[in-house]
Design an enzyme around this catalytic site. Structure first.
Site, PDB file in Angstrom:
ATOM      1  N   PHE A 103      12.635  14.338  10.175  1.00 53.05           N
ATOM      2  CA  PHE A 103      11.419  13.884  10.394  1.00 53.05           C
ATOM      3  C   PHE A 103      12.037  12.679  11.557  1.00 53.05           C
ATOM      4  CE2 PHE A 103       9.208  12.894   6.099  1.00 53.05           C
ATOM      5  CZ  PHE A 103       8.463  14.361   6.283  1.00 53.05           C
TER       6      PHE A 103
ATOM      7  N   HIS B  31       3.819  -0.995   3.620  1.00 51.66           N
ATOM      8  CA  HIS B  31       3.078   0.169   3.526  1.00 51.66           C
ATOM      9  C   HIS B  31       4.291   1.319   3.372  1.00 51.66           C
ATOM     10  CE1 HIS B  31       0.024   3.185   4.021  1.00 51.66           C
ATOM     11  NE2 HIS B  31       0.905   3.952   4.665  1.00 51.66           N
TER      12      HIS B  31
ATOM     13  N   GLU C 288       1.299   5.623   0.747  1.00 57.80           N
ATOM     14  CA  GLU C 288       0.585   6.645   1.443  1.00 57.80           C
ATOM     15  C   GLU C 288       1.096   8.085   0.836  1.00 57.80           C
ATOM     16  OE1 GLU C 288       0.922   6.422   6.100  1.00 57.80           O
ATOM     17  OE2 GLU C 288       1.703   8.460   5.970  1.00 57.80           O
TER      18      GLU C 288
ATOM     19  N   SER D 159       0.865  -1.314  -0.008  1.00 55.88           N
ATOM     20  CA  SER D 159       0.019   0.078  -0.210  1.00 55.88           C
ATOM     21  C   SER D 159       0.913   1.260  -0.030  1.00 55.88           C
ATOM     22  CB  SER D 159      -0.898  -0.072   1.141  1.00 55.88           C
ATOM     23  OG  SER D 159      -0.284  -0.254   2.407  1.00 55.88           O
TER      24      SER D 159
ATOM     25  N   ASP E 160      -1.094  14.768  16.622  1.00 57.16           N
ATOM     26  CA  ASP E 160      -0.417  15.810  17.244  1.00 57.16           C
ATOM     27  C   ASP E 160      -1.004  17.048  17.331  1.00 57.16           C
ATOM     28  OD1 ASP E 160       1.697  13.982  18.159  1.00 57.16           O
ATOM     29  OD2 ASP E 160       2.274  14.049  16.135  1.00 57.16           O
TER      30      ASP E 160
HETATM   31  P1  FAD Z   1      -2.213   7.024  20.568  1.00 55.84           P
HETATM   32  O1  FAD Z   1      -2.160   5.689  19.889  1.00 55.84           O
HETATM   33  O2  FAD Z   1      -3.304   7.767  20.997  1.00 55.84           O
HETATM   34  O3  FAD Z   1      -0.678   7.145  21.238  1.00 55.84           O
HETATM   35  C1  FAD Z   1      -0.134   8.446  21.545  1.00 55.84           C
HETATM   36  C2  FAD Z   1       0.760   8.270  22.754  1.00 55.84           C
HETATM   37  O4  FAD Z   1      -0.132   8.421  23.789  1.00 55.84           O
HETATM   38  C3  FAD Z   1       1.727   7.256  23.062  1.00 55.84           C
HETATM   39  O5  FAD Z   1       2.693   7.880  23.766  1.00 55.84           O
HETATM   40  C4  FAD Z   1       0.659   6.010  23.768  1.00 55.84           C
HETATM   41  O6  FAD Z   1       1.572   5.229  24.443  1.00 55.84           O
HETATM   42  C5  FAD Z   1      -0.326   6.815  24.563  1.00 55.84           C
HETATM   43  N1  FAD Z   1      -1.328   6.411  24.743  1.00 55.84           N
HETATM   44  C6  FAD Z   1      -2.281   5.924  24.051  1.00 55.84           C
HETATM   45  N2  FAD Z   1      -3.474   5.745  24.611  1.00 55.84           N
HETATM   46  C7  FAD Z   1      -3.243   5.902  25.755  1.00 55.84           C
HETATM   47  C8  FAD Z   1      -4.300   5.982  26.870  1.00 55.84           C
HETATM   48  N3  FAD Z   1      -5.597   5.289  26.946  1.00 55.84           N
HETATM   49  N4  FAD Z   1      -3.765   6.303  28.094  1.00 55.84           N
HETATM   50  C9  FAD Z   1      -2.660   6.690  28.279  1.00 55.84           C
HETATM   51  N5  FAD Z   1      -1.762   7.081  27.318  1.00 55.84           N
HETATM   52  C10 FAD Z   1      -2.053   6.456  26.314  1.00 55.84           C
HETATM   53  N6  FAD Z   1      -0.422  11.980  12.137  1.00 55.84           N
HETATM   54  C11 FAD Z   1      -1.214  13.032  11.657  1.00 55.84           C
HETATM   55  O7  FAD Z   1      -1.646  14.067  12.267  1.00 55.84           O
HETATM   56  N7  FAD Z   1      -2.238  12.783  10.422  1.00 55.84           N
HETATM   57  C12 FAD Z   1      -1.761  11.705   9.938  1.00 55.84           C
HETATM   58  O8  FAD Z   1      -2.191  11.240   8.672  1.00 55.84           O
HETATM   59  C13 FAD Z   1      -0.788  10.802  10.307  1.00 55.84           C
HETATM   60  N8  FAD Z   1      -0.626   9.444   9.874  1.00 55.84           N
HETATM   61  C14 FAD Z   1       0.117   8.613  10.357  1.00 55.84           C
HETATM   62  C15 FAD Z   1       0.189   7.190  10.123  1.00 55.84           C
HETATM   63  C16 FAD Z   1       1.091   6.196  10.492  1.00 55.84           C
HETATM   64  C17 FAD Z   1       0.939   4.772   9.897  1.00 55.84           C
HETATM   65  C18 FAD Z   1       1.643   6.463  11.784  1.00 55.84           C
HETATM   66  C19 FAD Z   1       2.527   5.431  12.420  1.00 55.84           C
HETATM   67  C20 FAD Z   1       1.429   7.798  12.328  1.00 55.84           C
HETATM   68  C21 FAD Z   1       0.896   8.818  11.484  1.00 55.84           C
HETATM   69  N9  FAD Z   1       0.463   9.993  12.051  1.00 55.84           N
HETATM   70  C22 FAD Z   1      -0.138  10.822  11.545  1.00 55.84           C
HETATM   71  C23 FAD Z   1       1.446  10.211  13.225  1.00 55.84           C
HETATM   72  C24 FAD Z   1       0.567  10.431  14.459  1.00 55.84           C
HETATM   73  O9  FAD Z   1      -0.583  10.965  14.606  1.00 55.84           O
HETATM   74  C25 FAD Z   1       1.364  10.637  16.060  1.00 55.84           C
HETATM   75  O10 FAD Z   1       2.467   9.664  16.112  1.00 55.84           O
HETATM   76  C26 FAD Z   1       1.031  10.828  17.191  1.00 55.84           C
HETATM   77  O11 FAD Z   1       1.776  11.482  18.143  1.00 55.84           O
HETATM   78  C27 FAD Z   1       0.199   9.514  17.847  1.00 55.84           C
HETATM   79  O12 FAD Z   1      -0.639   9.276  17.289  1.00 55.84           O
HETATM   80  P2  FAD Z   1      -1.428   7.582  17.608  1.00 55.84           P
HETATM   81  O13 FAD Z   1      -2.594   7.328  16.769  1.00 55.84           O
HETATM   82  O14 FAD Z   1      -0.497   6.667  17.524  1.00 55.84           O
HETATM   83  O15 FAD Z   1      -1.874   8.037  19.198  1.00 55.84           O
END
Ligand code: FAD
Length: 277
Positions: free
Chosen positions: A207, A257, A9, A7, A100
């Protein structure tokens, strides 16, 4: 060699020229029969319209399109509206993220973590979407500990995610270890490695510092030694990333990916070398 699904991105382009270039890149990449093309979403909704437009374009071209959706700074109402807009045009896969908080944006909004978004998508749309979430073989930069990060990953799967895409990495062992630890926690969802082809060293270093992906010292030193010689950086990068993919495939990775940065050539060359034609 076995050929797992692939895939690609993209980010949503900002200009008409960017749209044209991306259309051309997509045409080339489509020849390799990817499972889907995904499109990033600027946290806080900054690319909301452009992400939607790019997704619509891909969908109209007949390919499976997967919008990223990040929940930080957003409301349930806004996320609900987006989910139904995607559902209405026939989108079936979503990459669900926290994102973020952009600097200057005061409120984190109504969702704190991605597991809450996954649960919300399931509550609102049932089994309609295949939900992908992010995974971090070298751990998320804000994680309190490796163990807690693993447990937080599990929360997303338990909330209803079908599969995961990892942050990029250049150390295959980190990925294999992460998969092994996930399986020990009872996570059976496929974990697809995210692959970052190397185009420009300074950009990659920037990055990587931001997202907590490690560039091994031997790679940094080699690329620093090339200075402004971009051809050498790219040629080295293609060798290293092809070898990484070979290891991942041999070790059972369920897919690859590619973070294309809207460029086709680097991903194409690596995939051609792996036997994807
Ligand atoms: P989460 O899974 O919520 O985790 C974030 C942090 O919080 C981690 O340190 C985790 O350990 C902690 N955490 C999670 N759940 C809990 C909980 N319930 N209680 C306490 N702590 C918790 N960013 C963008 O803005 N746009 C995009 O399109 C984008 N695409 C991405 C695609 C991929 C494949 C990846 C790997 C990253 C992408 N990102 C994108 C970056 C991502 O948004 C950041 O890395 C962000 O900081 C974390 O997102 P997450 O969904 O992993 O967060």
């Amino acid at each position: 060699m076995n050929k797992p699904h692939i895939s690609f991105e993209f980010f949503p382009p900002q200009t008409p020229e960017g749209v044209e270039k991306l259309t051309a890149a997509r045409k080339l990449l489509a020849t390799l029969n990817p499972e889907f093309f995904s499109v990033t979403f600027g946290a806080g909704g900054s690319t909301q319209e452009r992400t939607m437009e790019t997704i619509q374009r891909i969908h109209q071209e007949g390919y499976q399109a997967a919008p990223h959706l990040s929940c930080v700074g957003s409301t349930r109402e806004n996320i609900r509206a987006l989910l139904f807009a995607y559902k209405d045009i026939g989108i079936k896969r979503i990459v669900a993220l926290r994102g973020d908080l952009p600097s200057g944006m005061a409120s984190i909004g109504e969702f704190q973590y991605a597991n809450e978004l996954v649960a919300f998508i399931r509550a609102e749309t049932g089994a309609h979407f295949h939900i992908e979430v992010a995974a971090y073989p070298e751990f998320h930069p804000q994680a309190n500990s490796a163990r807690e990060d693993m447990l937080n990953f599990k929360r997303k799967v338990d909330a209803g995610a079908n599969s995961a895409i990892t942050q990029y990495f250049y150390n295959a062992d980190a990925y294999f270890r992460f998969v092994e630890e996930s399986r020990k926690l009872g996570i059976t969802a496929p974990i697809v490695p995210g692959i970052m082809p190397i185009m420009k060293y300074s950009q990659l270093a920037r990055f990587s510092d931001m997202c907590g992906a490690e560039i091994p010292r031997w790679m940094r030193k080699t690329m620093e030694g090339f200075g402004d010689d971009t051809d050498s950086v790219q040629s080295f990068g293609r060798d290293v990333v092809t070898q990484l993919c070979e290891k991942l495939i041999a070790g059972g990775a369920p897919g690859l990916h590619f973070y294309t940065l809207n460029q086709a050539n680097a991903s194409l060359e690596i995939l051609n070398r792996l036997g994807y034609k």
